[in-house]
Write a protein that holds these residues in place. Sequence first.
Motif, short mmCIF file in Angstrom:
data_model
loop_
_atom_site.label_atom_id
_atom_site.label_comp_id
_atom_site.label_asym_id
_atom_site.label_seq_id
_atom_site.Cartn_x
_atom_site.Cartn_y
_atom_site.Cartn_z
N ILE A 257 0.84 -1.21 0.00
CA ILE A 257 0.00 0.00 0.00
C ILE A 257 0.87 1.25 0.00
N GLY A 258 1.94 1.22 0.78
CA GLY A 258 2.85 2.37 0.82
C GLY A 258 3.48 2.66 -0.53
N VAL A 259 3.90 1.60 -1.23
CA VAL A 259 4.46 1.79 -2.57
C VAL A 259 3.41 2.36 -3.51
N ALA A 260 2.16 1.87 -3.39
CA ALA A 260 1.09 2.38 -4.24
C ALA A 260 0.84 3.86 -4.00
N ILE A 261 0.85 4.27 -2.72
CA ILE A 261 0.65 5.69 -2.40
C ILE A 261 1.79 6.54 -2.94
N LYS A 262 3.01 6.07 -2.76
CA LYS A 262 4.17 6.82 -3.23
C LYS A 262 4.16 6.97 -4.74
N LEU A 263 3.85 5.90 -5.45
CA LEU A 263 3.79 5.96 -6.91
C LEU A 263 2.66 6.88 -7.38
N THR A 264 1.52 6.82 -6.67
CA THR A 264 0.40 7.68 -7.03
C THR A 264 0.75 9.15 -6.85
N LEU A 265 1.43 9.48 -5.73
CA LEU A 265 1.85 10.86 -5.50
C LEU A 265 2.88 11.32 -6.53
N ASP A 266 3.63 10.36 -7.08
CA ASP A 266 4.61 10.70 -8.12
C ASP A 266 3.98 10.81 -9.50
N GLY A 267 2.67 10.60 -9.58
CA GLY A 267 1.98 10.77 -10.86
C GLY A 267 1.58 9.49 -11.56
N VAL A 268 1.90 8.34 -10.96
CA VAL A 268 1.53 7.06 -11.56
C VAL A 268 0.40 6.46 -10.73
N ASN A 269 -0.84 6.68 -11.17
CA ASN A 269 -2.01 6.28 -10.39
C ASN A 269 -2.09 4.76 -10.24
N GLN A 270 -2.17 4.29 -8.97
CA GLN A 270 -2.26 2.86 -8.68
C GLN A 270 -3.64 2.46 -8.16
N ALA A 271 -4.55 3.44 -8.02
CA ALA A 271 -5.88 3.14 -7.49
C ALA A 271 -6.71 2.32 -8.46
N ALA A 272 -6.36 2.36 -9.73
CA ALA A 272 -7.13 1.61 -10.72
C ALA A 272 -6.87 0.11 -10.65
N TYR A 273 -5.77 -0.29 -10.03
CA TYR A 273 -5.46 -1.71 -9.93
C TYR A 273 -6.26 -2.34 -8.80
N PRO A 274 -6.95 -3.46 -9.06
CA PRO A 274 -7.68 -4.14 -7.96
C PRO A 274 -6.75 -4.69 -6.89
N TYR A 275 -5.47 -4.93 -7.27
CA TYR A 275 -4.51 -5.45 -6.30
C TYR A 275 -4.31 -4.48 -5.14
N THR A 276 -4.37 -3.18 -5.43
CA THR A 276 -4.19 -2.19 -4.37
C THR A 276 -5.23 -2.35 -3.28
N TRP A 277 -6.49 -2.52 -3.68
CA TRP A 277 -7.58 -2.66 -2.72
C TRP A 277 -7.55 -4.02 -2.04
N LEU A 278 -7.07 -5.04 -2.73
CA LEU A 278 -6.94 -6.35 -2.11
C LEU A 278 -5.89 -6.32 -1.00
N PHE A 279 -4.76 -5.66 -1.27
CA PHE A 279 -3.74 -5.52 -0.24
C PHE A 279 -4.28 -4.73 0.95
N LEU A 280 -5.12 -3.72 0.68
CA LEU A 280 -5.71 -2.92 1.75
C LEU A 280 -6.62 -3.78 2.63
N MET A 281 -7.44 -4.64 2.01
CA MET A 281 -8.33 -5.52 2.76
C MET A 281 -7.53 -6.50 3.63
N VAL A 282 -6.47 -7.06 3.05
CA VAL A 282 -5.64 -8.00 3.82
C VAL A 282 -5.01 -7.29 5.01
N ALA A 283 -4.53 -6.06 4.80
CA ALA A 283 -3.90 -5.30 5.88
C ALA A 283 -4.90 -5.03 7.01
N ILE A 284 -6.15 -4.70 6.66
CA ILE A 284 -7.17 -4.40 7.67
C ILE A 284 -7.53 -5.64 8.47
#
Length: 348
Positions: free
Chosen positions: A198-225
């Motif tokens: 999730i941290g890598v996804a946030i960092k890449l998104t802030l750098d201009g490479v949007n990672q929110a469109a990938y379902p893997y991002t949300w899957l990792f978020l669910m696992v973390a919760i």
Amino acid sequence: MTMEGAVSDNTKGLALAVASSAFIGASFILKKIGLLRAAKCGDRAGGGGHTYLSEPLWWAGMTTMLLGEVANFIAYIFAPAVLVTPLGALSIIVSSVLAHFVLKERLEKLGVLGCVSCIVGSVVVVMHAPEEHMPNSVKEIWNLATQPGFLAYVVTALLLVGALVLFFEPRYGQTNILIYLGICSSMGSLTVVSIKAIGVAIKLTLDGVNQAAYPYTWLFLMVAIVCGVSQINYLNKALDTFNLAIVSPIYYVMFTTLTIVASGIMFKDWAGQSLSSIASELCGLITILSGTILLHTAEEGANNSAALLPWPLDKGSISWCINLSSDNLLKNVEEDYFTALQSSPAPV
């Protein structure tokens, strides 16, 4: 990335990890006090109760821990897990010192030696930690997470947690500290690798490479919760059941070891390292495990010493009826004492 930039990122990661350890160490104390107060008003957390949810000090501890976890989360963005995680040893120092002065919990000399061994082992691991490879996308992290080696680790961890929860906890949860801490450490290792993604996804998104469109991002978020909530639940049970001076170091050792193993398998942290560096890291981990054994020995020694007492002398009084006409009063006292000792009912 230039070497200066890499050093700067590592420095930020280390600073955040140190701040995180300070917050988390203090949170153990606040949560412990909250759990002790809640136990006086209802069922204990170790017995399945949730009275602590209405205790302000417990929530203060949770808030402090949350601040520490946020700092830790950001630290994982800048530095590899094998560098950030061992710095949790500082939380042992913070919680142990505060437990001594605030909770009046005493850590025996052997336990202190165990803590020192854990810290020394952590320093060795940090000194030989490998350089981090920053993934280019969450999809790349997903590919790492679905490799056979890491899938084998996940299946093993889940089977272990299932066995501990279903079989061992009902029977030995109140007497063996490794049950609760084994559950939260196993779940915690999965939480860390998910948070890293999730941290890598946030960092890449802030750098201009949007990672929110990938379902893997949300899957990792669910696992973390899910893993994070389970981790907190069983850590609360451990804190409510066992001495904080023992819970904190052993939890750190188990959590650090499993996290380093999980991160090493998933992100291939040891790839490209020399044999001497790998051997040094293994020596550090062995030193940490040795500290765990010393801590267990200290706890068992304290329990055995308490069990040797014939009855709780501090919870009652002893009186004798002495025949004043006797020529040997001391002999009468001794005889009456041993008679009381033999006839004393077993403690309930």
